[in-house]
Enzyme design. Structure first.
Site, PDB file in Angstrom:
ATOM      1  CE  LYS A  47      -1.894   2.804   2.753  1.00 39.40           C
ATOM      2  NZ  LYS A  47      -1.757   4.009   1.928  1.00 39.40           N
TER       3      LYS A  47
ATOM      4  N   GLY B 246       6.800   4.963   8.433  1.00 42.89           N
ATOM      5  CA  GLY B 246       5.953   6.149   8.537  1.00 42.89           C
ATOM      6  C   GLY B 246       6.058   6.751   9.919  1.00 42.89           C
ATOM      7  CB  SER B 247       3.800   9.008  11.755  1.00 44.70           C
ATOM      8  OG  SER B 247       2.594   8.274  11.667  1.00 44.70           O
ATOM      9  CB  THR B 248       6.248   7.514  16.301  1.00 46.02           C
ATOM     10  OG1 THR B 248       7.576   7.714  15.834  1.00 46.02           O
ATOM     11  CG2 THR B 248       6.298   6.745  17.598  1.00 46.02           C
TER      12      THR B 248
ATOM     13  CB  VAL C 253       0.593   5.468  11.513  1.00 41.19           C
ATOM     14  CG1 VAL C 253       0.089   4.289  10.693  1.00 41.19           C
ATOM     15  CG2 VAL C 253      -0.321   6.667  11.317  1.00 41.19           C
ATOM     16  N   GLY C 254       2.702   3.809  13.482  1.00 37.39           N
ATOM     17  CA  GLY C 254       3.435   2.577  13.801  1.00 37.39           C
ATOM     18  C   GLY C 254       2.814   1.880  15.009  1.00 37.39           C
TER      19      GLY C 254
ATOM     20  CD  GLU D 241      12.804   3.909   8.761  1.00 38.96           C
ATOM     21  OE1 GLU D 241      12.773   4.816   9.625  1.00 38.96           O
ATOM     22  OE2 GLU D 241      12.828   4.109   7.545  1.00 38.96           O
TER      23      GLU D 241
ATOM     24  CB  CYS E  54      13.020   8.760   8.816  1.00 39.65           C
ATOM     25  SG  CYS E  54      13.747   7.625   7.651  1.00 39.65           S
TER      26      CYS E  54
ATOM     27  CD  GLU F  85      10.269  12.364  11.781  1.00 41.58           C
ATOM     28  OE1 GLU F  85       9.193  11.778  11.867  1.00 41.58           O
ATOM     29  OE2 GLU F  85      11.295  11.838  11.304  1.00 41.58           O
TER      30      GLU F  85
HETATM   31  P1  NAI Z   1       1.681   8.224   8.155  1.00 37.13           P
HETATM   32  O1  NAI Z   1       2.387   7.402   9.170  1.00 37.13           O
HETATM   33  O2  NAI Z   1       0.244   8.545   8.382  1.00 37.13           O
HETATM   34  O3  NAI Z   1       1.779   7.520   6.705  1.00 37.13           O
HETATM   35  C1  NAI Z   1       2.641   6.474   6.343  1.00 37.13           C
HETATM   36  C2  NAI Z   1       1.846   5.339   5.698  1.00 37.13           C
HETATM   37  O4  NAI Z   1       0.966   4.782   6.673  1.00 37.13           O
HETATM   38  C3  NAI Z   1       0.950   5.760   4.538  1.00 37.13           C
HETATM   39  O5  NAI Z   1       0.934   4.746   3.559  1.00 37.13           O
HETATM   40  C4  NAI Z   1      -0.416   5.854   5.196  1.00 37.13           C
HETATM   41  O6  NAI Z   1      -1.493   5.692   4.292  1.00 37.13           O
HETATM   42  C5  NAI Z   1      -0.361   4.702   6.161  1.00 37.13           C
HETATM   43  N1  NAI Z   1      -1.304   4.772   7.289  1.00 37.13           N
HETATM   44  C6  NAI Z   1      -1.856   5.881   7.857  1.00 37.13           C
HETATM   45  N2  NAI Z   1      -2.706   5.528   8.845  1.00 37.13           N
HETATM   46  C7  NAI Z   1      -2.698   4.180   8.914  1.00 37.13           C
HETATM   47  C8  NAI Z   1      -3.365   3.228   9.737  1.00 37.13           C
HETATM   48  N3  NAI Z   1      -4.210   3.607  10.697  1.00 37.13           N
HETATM   49  N4  NAI Z   1      -3.114   1.920   9.533  1.00 37.13           N
HETATM   50  C9  NAI Z   1      -2.231   1.509   8.607  1.00 37.13           C
HETATM   51  N5  NAI Z   1      -1.597   2.366   7.779  1.00 37.13           N
HETATM   52  C10 NAI Z   1      -1.810   3.686   7.927  1.00 37.13           C
HETATM   53  O7  NAI Z   1       2.498   9.555   7.977  1.00 37.13           O
HETATM   54  P2  NAI Z   1       1.989  10.991   7.456  1.00 37.13           P
HETATM   55  O8  NAI Z   1       0.725  11.379   8.164  1.00 37.13           O
HETATM   56  O9  NAI Z   1       1.955  10.965   5.990  1.00 37.13           O
HETATM   57  O10 NAI Z   1       3.159  11.922   7.970  1.00 37.13           O
HETATM   58  C11 NAI Z   1       3.161  12.397   9.326  1.00 37.13           C
HETATM   59  C12 NAI Z   1       4.553  12.400   9.890  1.00 37.13           C
HETATM   60  O11 NAI Z   1       5.066  11.079   9.954  1.00 37.13           O
HETATM   61  C13 NAI Z   1       5.581  13.156   9.080  1.00 37.13           C
HETATM   62  O12 NAI Z   1       5.531  14.527   9.310  1.00 37.13           O
HETATM   63  C14 NAI Z   1       6.839  12.523   9.584  1.00 37.13           C
HETATM   64  O13 NAI Z   1       7.198  13.101  10.813  1.00 37.13           O
HETATM   65  C15 NAI Z   1       6.464  11.078   9.800  1.00 37.13           C
HETATM   66  N6  NAI Z   1       6.848  10.236   8.639  1.00 37.13           N
HETATM   67  C16 NAI Z   1       7.995   9.503   8.710  1.00 37.13           C
HETATM   68  C17 NAI Z   1       8.427   8.793   7.617  1.00 37.13           C
HETATM   69  C18 NAI Z   1       9.687   8.007   7.658  1.00 37.13           C
HETATM   70  O14 NAI Z   1      10.347   7.874   6.638  1.00 37.13           O
HETATM   71  N7  NAI Z   1      10.030   7.420   8.797  1.00 37.13           N
HETATM   72  C19 NAI Z   1       7.702   8.819   6.343  1.00 37.13           C
HETATM   73  C20 NAI Z   1       6.463   9.552   6.387  1.00 37.13           C
HETATM   74  C21 NAI Z   1       6.078  10.244   7.498  1.00 37.13           C
END
Ligand code: NAI
Ligand code: MG
Length: 502
Positions: A193, A246-248, A250-251, A269, A303, A400
């Site tokens: 996804k 992604g974000s902590t 959502v992790g 991650e 990140c 972050e």
């Molecule tokens: P996010 O964590 O919401 O998105 C990352 C992925 O998770 C996307 O594919 C999203 O559709 C999916 N996702 C969102 N909610 C979910 C759920 N409940 N269950 C399963 N999957 C879900 O991150 P977002 O909102 O785009 O960015 C917010 C912050 O997160 C950023 O400002 C940054 O601080 C951090 N981030 C860190 C990343 C990294 O490389 N470690 C990458 C993206 C964001």
């Protein structure tokens, strides 16, 4: 490459791609979502709609998992000679190289990433990642074990099964191969996804995977939102492992959903707030160059960004003067323009989030040394921003930001640098710049982070595992560690001579 208009403007020189794939990719077919719904992906250069994309949700994830399960239980992929899986993966790598312009332009358009960097670095790196794991596919083996009594044992490494990959928007193509390649080499089947902000390159990569000969059902792509399609993956009863970046926040949800469903293992991650620690004995000009790259690469949307810059007191003033000069020549603008260093933030949310952190920094008393404002009247561009007089307790030193915002702090001793460098809930990366070997060794061993760069930064390689300590997550991408996270270990015991029980 199709140009979108032929006017004399910059647009006419840009390699804007034609959008060919907008549907879900399930069981080797491009399909509409079961619900028929779509969502739009937006061009961060101007906020305009690029394309309507199929909005997958739980029903579509179910279909994709069914296809992946069938491909795993009955299909050829896990049963092929491993070298044959490797051969097909090499073909996919070649196809990525042959389509480097298209992939780089899709990510530039969807995510505001620099086209120039995509072309020479990031898309070729995605292909190289596939090659690394293609070469590893036929080198997966367990060990033979000495056992007590008249038995011997051995371990088998088997593919873990159906994998869910939930990936973010900051490196859409690279993140795709980083997750998919080791899982393919292991013999797994999967559902990917991509982030809702950047679905385009994932769908194009799915098309290339089919051309390369990856059998139907092995690699499925469900585009859609996190709360629906993403959540359906992490809570699915028939997915055997989830890998998430992604974000902590959502992790944590992904891990909860995995625990509450079928206890599938997860790799997380997550975010970072990485210290970049600079000692007195360095060449200030050169180190400023690296400090700037460490935070501004990919507009700070990475990140491992070196967002907390600790500078030893002896060079602190010179460092700031040089830094401000350097940042003045940093060009923010259209990511297709080869002279630009920094494109727009990925979307309106991130843009507003970064600007709000800048406001918080000012309110909490940090000194704004450079930038701090939108960099254009249209699109999600933000000036490279530098704060000084940042204390460890300020929000901008703790959270972050994921944008082009650097916090500079002054320190005196090695011990202080280590203590403050570690004063974070995160532990993803760190940098240490010094000519003193004792200091480099002491700091690199004392910092609690998954990756430490000595006298370099953002140095990646397929062989170098990548992941976090503390709330930056656990598990590793890249390297053989990542491959092993897609393998299940089976222990087999057998009497060496006749079994007494037969
Ligand atoms: P996010 O964590 O919401 O998105 C990352 C992925 O998770 C996307 O594919 C999203 O559709 C999916 N996702 C969102 N909610 C979910 C759920 N409940 N269950 C399963 N999957 C879900 O991150 P977002 O909102 O785009 O960015 C917010 C912050 O997160 C950023 O400002 C940054 O601080 C951090 N981030 C860190 C990343 C990294 O490389 N470690 C990458 C993206 C964001
Ligand atoms: Mg987009």
């Amino acid at each position: 490459m199709t140009l979108q208009n032929e006017s004399g403007s910059l647009e006419s020189h840009l390699n804007l791609p034609k959008i060919k794939f907008t549907q879900l990719f399930i069981n080797g077919q491009f399909l509409d979502a079961v619900s028929g719904k779509t969502f739009v992906t937006i061009d961060p250069r101007n906020g305009e709609v690029i394309a309507k994309i199929a909005e997958g949700d739980k029903d579509d994830v179910d279909l994709a998992v069914k296809a992946a399960r069938h491909a795993f239980d009955n299909g050829p992929w896990p049963r092929l000679p491993a070298s044959e899986r490797g051969r097909i993966m090499l073909k996919l790598a070649d196809l990525i190289d042959q389509n480097v312009e298209e992939l780089a332009s899709l990510d530039a358009l969807d995510a505001g990433k620099l086209y120039r960097i995509g072309l020479v670095a990031e898309i070729p790196a995605a292909a190289e990642n596939l090659r690394y794991y293609a070469g590893a596919a036929d080198k997966i083996h367990g060990s033979t074990l000495r056992m007590a009594g008249q038995l011997h044992g051995y371990t088998l490494l088997e593919p873990i099964g159906v994998v869910g990959h939930i990936i973010p928007w900051n490196f859409p193509s690279q993140m795709f191969t980083m997750k998919v390649a080791p899982a393919l080499a292991a013999g797994c089947t999967m559902v990917v996804k991509p982030a809702e902000q950047t679905p385009l390159s994932a769908l194009f990569l799915a098309h290339l995977a089919k051309l390369a000969g990856i059998p139907d059902g092995v690699l499925n792509v469900v585009t859609g939102y996190g709360y629906s399609a993403g959540a359906a993956i992490s809570s699915h009863m028939d997915i055997d492992k989830v890998s998430f970046t992604g974000s902590t926040e959502v992790g944590r949800l992904v891990m909860q959903a995995a625990a509450a469903s079928n206890l599938k293992p997860v790799t997380l991650e997550l975010g970072g707030k990485s210290p970049f620690i600079i000692f007195d004995d360095v060449d200030v000009d050169k180190v400023v160059d690296l400090a700037v790259r460490a935070i501004l690469y990919n507009k700070g949307e990475i990140c491992v960004a070196g967002s907390r810059v600790f500078v030893q007191e002896g060079i602190y003033d010179k460092f700031l003067v040089t830094l401000v000069e350097k940042v003045k020549s940093w060009v923010v603008g259209d990511p297709f323009d080869p002279n630009v260093h920094q494109g727009p933030q990925v979307d309106k949310n991130q843009y507003e989030r970064v600007l709000s952190y800048i406001e918080i920094g000012k309110k909490e008393g940090a000194t704004l040394l450079a930038g701090g404002k939108p960099a254009a009247s249209k699109g999600y561009y933000i000036e490279p921003t530098i704060f000084t007089d940042v204390t460890d307790e300020m929000t901008i030193a703790k959270e972050e930001i994921f944008g082009p915002v650097m916090s500079v702090m002054k320190f005196k001793t090695v011990e202080e640098a280590i203590k403050r460098g570690n004063a974070s809930k995160y532990g993803l990366a760190a940098g240490v710049m010094t000519n003193d070997l004792n200091i480099a060794n002491t700091v690199s061993r004392s910092i609690r982070a998954g990756i430490v760069w000595i006298n370099c930064y953002l140095a990646f390689s397929n062989s170098l595992p990548y992941g976090g300590y503390k709330m930056s997550g656990f598990g590793r991408d890249m390297g053989m560690e990542s491959l092993h996270s897609y393998l299940q270990l089976k222990s087999v015991a057998v009497p060496i001579h006749n079994s007494p029980w037969l």
